[in-house]
Every structure is written in structure tokens, then in C-alpha cells.
Design a protein around this motif. Structure first.
Motif, PDB file in Angstrom:
ATOM      1  N   VAL A 267      -3.116 -53.069 -16.569  1.00 18.11           N
ATOM      2  CA  VAL A 267      -4.414 -52.435 -16.789  1.00 18.11           C
ATOM      3  C   VAL A 267      -4.389 -51.734 -18.143  1.00 18.11           C
ATOM      4  CG1 VAL A 267      -6.050 -50.697 -15.961  1.00 18.11           C
ATOM      5  CG2 VAL A 267      -4.814 -52.130 -14.323  1.00 18.11           C
TER       6      VAL A 267
ATOM      7  N   SER B 129     -12.040 -49.784 -18.473  1.00 17.59           N
ATOM      8  CA  SER B 129     -10.777 -50.370 -18.016  1.00 17.59           C
ATOM      9  C   SER B 129     -10.854 -51.888 -17.983  1.00 17.59           C
ATOM     10  CB  SER B 129     -10.449 -49.870 -16.605  1.00 17.59           C
ATOM     11  OG  SER B 129     -10.279 -48.487 -16.604  1.00 17.59           O
TER      12      SER B 129
ATOM     13  N   THR C 150       0.104 -49.702 -16.564  1.00 19.44           N
ATOM     14  CA  THR C 150      -1.194 -49.164 -16.963  1.00 19.44           C
ATOM     15  C   THR C 150      -0.997 -48.433 -18.285  1.00 19.44           C
ATOM     16  OG1 THR C 150      -1.976 -48.928 -14.694  1.00 19.44           O
ATOM     17  CG2 THR C 150      -3.085 -47.605 -16.367  1.00 19.44           C
TER      18      THR C 150
ATOM     19  N   THR D  64      -3.110 -46.399 -21.357  1.00 12.75           N
ATOM     20  CA  THR D  64      -4.351 -45.765 -21.796  1.00 12.75           C
ATOM     21  C   THR D  64      -4.258 -45.536 -23.295  1.00 12.75           C
ATOM     22  OG1 THR D  64      -4.625 -44.645 -19.675  1.00 12.75           O
ATOM     23  CG2 THR D  64      -5.863 -43.758 -21.548  1.00 12.75           C
TER      24      THR D  64
ATOM     25  N   ILE E  45      -6.686 -49.248 -20.444  1.00 10.24           N
ATOM     26  CA  ILE E  45      -7.822 -48.327 -20.437  1.00 10.24           C
ATOM     27  C   ILE E  45      -8.066 -47.898 -21.876  1.00 10.24           C
ATOM     28  CG2 ILE E  45      -8.720 -46.124 -19.611  1.00 10.24           C
ATOM     29  CD1 ILE E  45      -6.715 -46.430 -17.229  1.00 10.24           C
TER      30      ILE E  45
END
Length: 176
Positions: A4, A48, A96, A98, A6
Motif C-alpha cells: 500500500v 491510498s 505500507t 506513506t 499512501i
């Protein structure tokens, strides 16, 4: 595998200005960073994406009067990349990441040349503005002037929408 990614925007000062992003893996999109309770449009601060593990590029089309100061990417609470770059860190399977695009509105630098008749080291009504003063704007610790102007009758020079950072002003040819 996939992970993921973001993308978020952080703007100083908070603004209703929309920031356009162009990723290589999706259609362009907009984000904004409005002050709490001031949301006026459909855009939010983050977006996202679930993507295949690997390299991914995202470009921010920075609006006029703003400057992209940094891109900070974190994973599991640790900074894994910092610096202005469109090539984001490798996205690992199950990871993930970011990435925060940090923007700051440009600043205005004002120089006021005057004869301090009131002797208080502050420009006030008792002082005479000085025209004809050659004024140079330097990025601090650089030897070449970024801009050079001569003061008009008001004695004031405004350099608008400059990138935030340290500057030095040097004035010469004082008409006293």
C-alpha cells in the motif's frame, strides 16, 4: 506481492489550494490540506493505492506561489527516504509506505531604505525614504546576488513569492 502506497500533502500555512499529483500508475488526482473544519471541496489530504511491489513514481505539479520543500516517506514509523524526488522508495510486498509531500507558500522579503532622522532604528513618519539605493538579495552564504534592484521614491523593495529560507540583503550607493 503487493503493498500500500499512501500519498499525502502537508501545506504551510494550511490552505484551500489544491495540489495536483501525476503518478505513473494511475490517473492524476488532487489533494489539499485545509485547516480543521474548513473543508470546502471533495479533495482530502491523503490518497491510498494498492500496488504491485516495486518502484513507483509520483510527480507533484506544485502551484504558483508554493514550493515543494521535501518528500518524506515512512514505513512502520521510520523514515525510509527524505528529499525532493519523484522516485519513491521501493514498495515491498505487504509493506505500507506513506509519502508526505511538504509544501510551503512563498514568502515576501521587504527592504526599506531610509534616513533614520528619529534615531530610533525603526522606519516611521519622521524618517525620509531613500530612493536610488542599490539593493541586492543573496541566498545566505552564496556570493552571487539572486536579484538586484534600485529603490524607488518610497525606498521600499518587495521581493514576492521567494522560496522560504535564509537570505541576506546588501545595500550600497547610499545617497547621504
Amino acid at each position: 506481492g503487493s503493498g500500500v502506497l499512501i500519498i499525502e500533502v502537508d501545506v504551510a500555512p494550511k490552505s484551500i489550494q489544491n495540489f495536483k499529483f501525476s503518478p505513473e500508475f494511475a490517473t492524476e488526482f488532487y489533494l489539499d490540506d485545509e485547516a480543521a473544519g474548513a473543508q470546502r471541496d471533495i479533495y482530502t489530504r491523503t490518497k491510498s493505492f494498492t500496488l504491485a511491489a516495486g518502484y513507483h513514481n509520483v510527480t507533484e505539479n506544485t502551484p504558483y506561489s508554493y514550493f515543494l520543500m521535501d518528500v518524506v516517506c515512512t514505513s512502520a514509523g521510520s523514515v525510509i527516504q527524505s528529499g525532493v524526488a519523484t522516485a519513491l522508495p521501493v514498495l515491498g510486498s505487504g509493506q505500507t509506505v506513506t509519502c508526505t509531500f511538504v509544501n510551503q507558500r512563498g514568502i515576501t522579503i521587504r527592504s526599506q531604505s531610509y534616513n533614520d532622522l528619529s534615531k530610533n532604528r525603526m522606519y516611521d513618519q519622521a524618517d525620509a525614504a531613500l530612493a536610488g539605493v542599490e539593493t541586492k538579495l543573496f541566498v545566505t552564504e552564496q556570493n552571487t546576488p539572486l536579484l538586484t534592484e534600485t529603490t524607488p521614491n518610497s525606498g521600499a523593495i518587495d521581493w514576492s513569492y521567494r522560496k522560504p529560507g535564509p537570505y541576506t540583503i546588501c545595500a550600497s550607493n547610499w545617497p547621504l
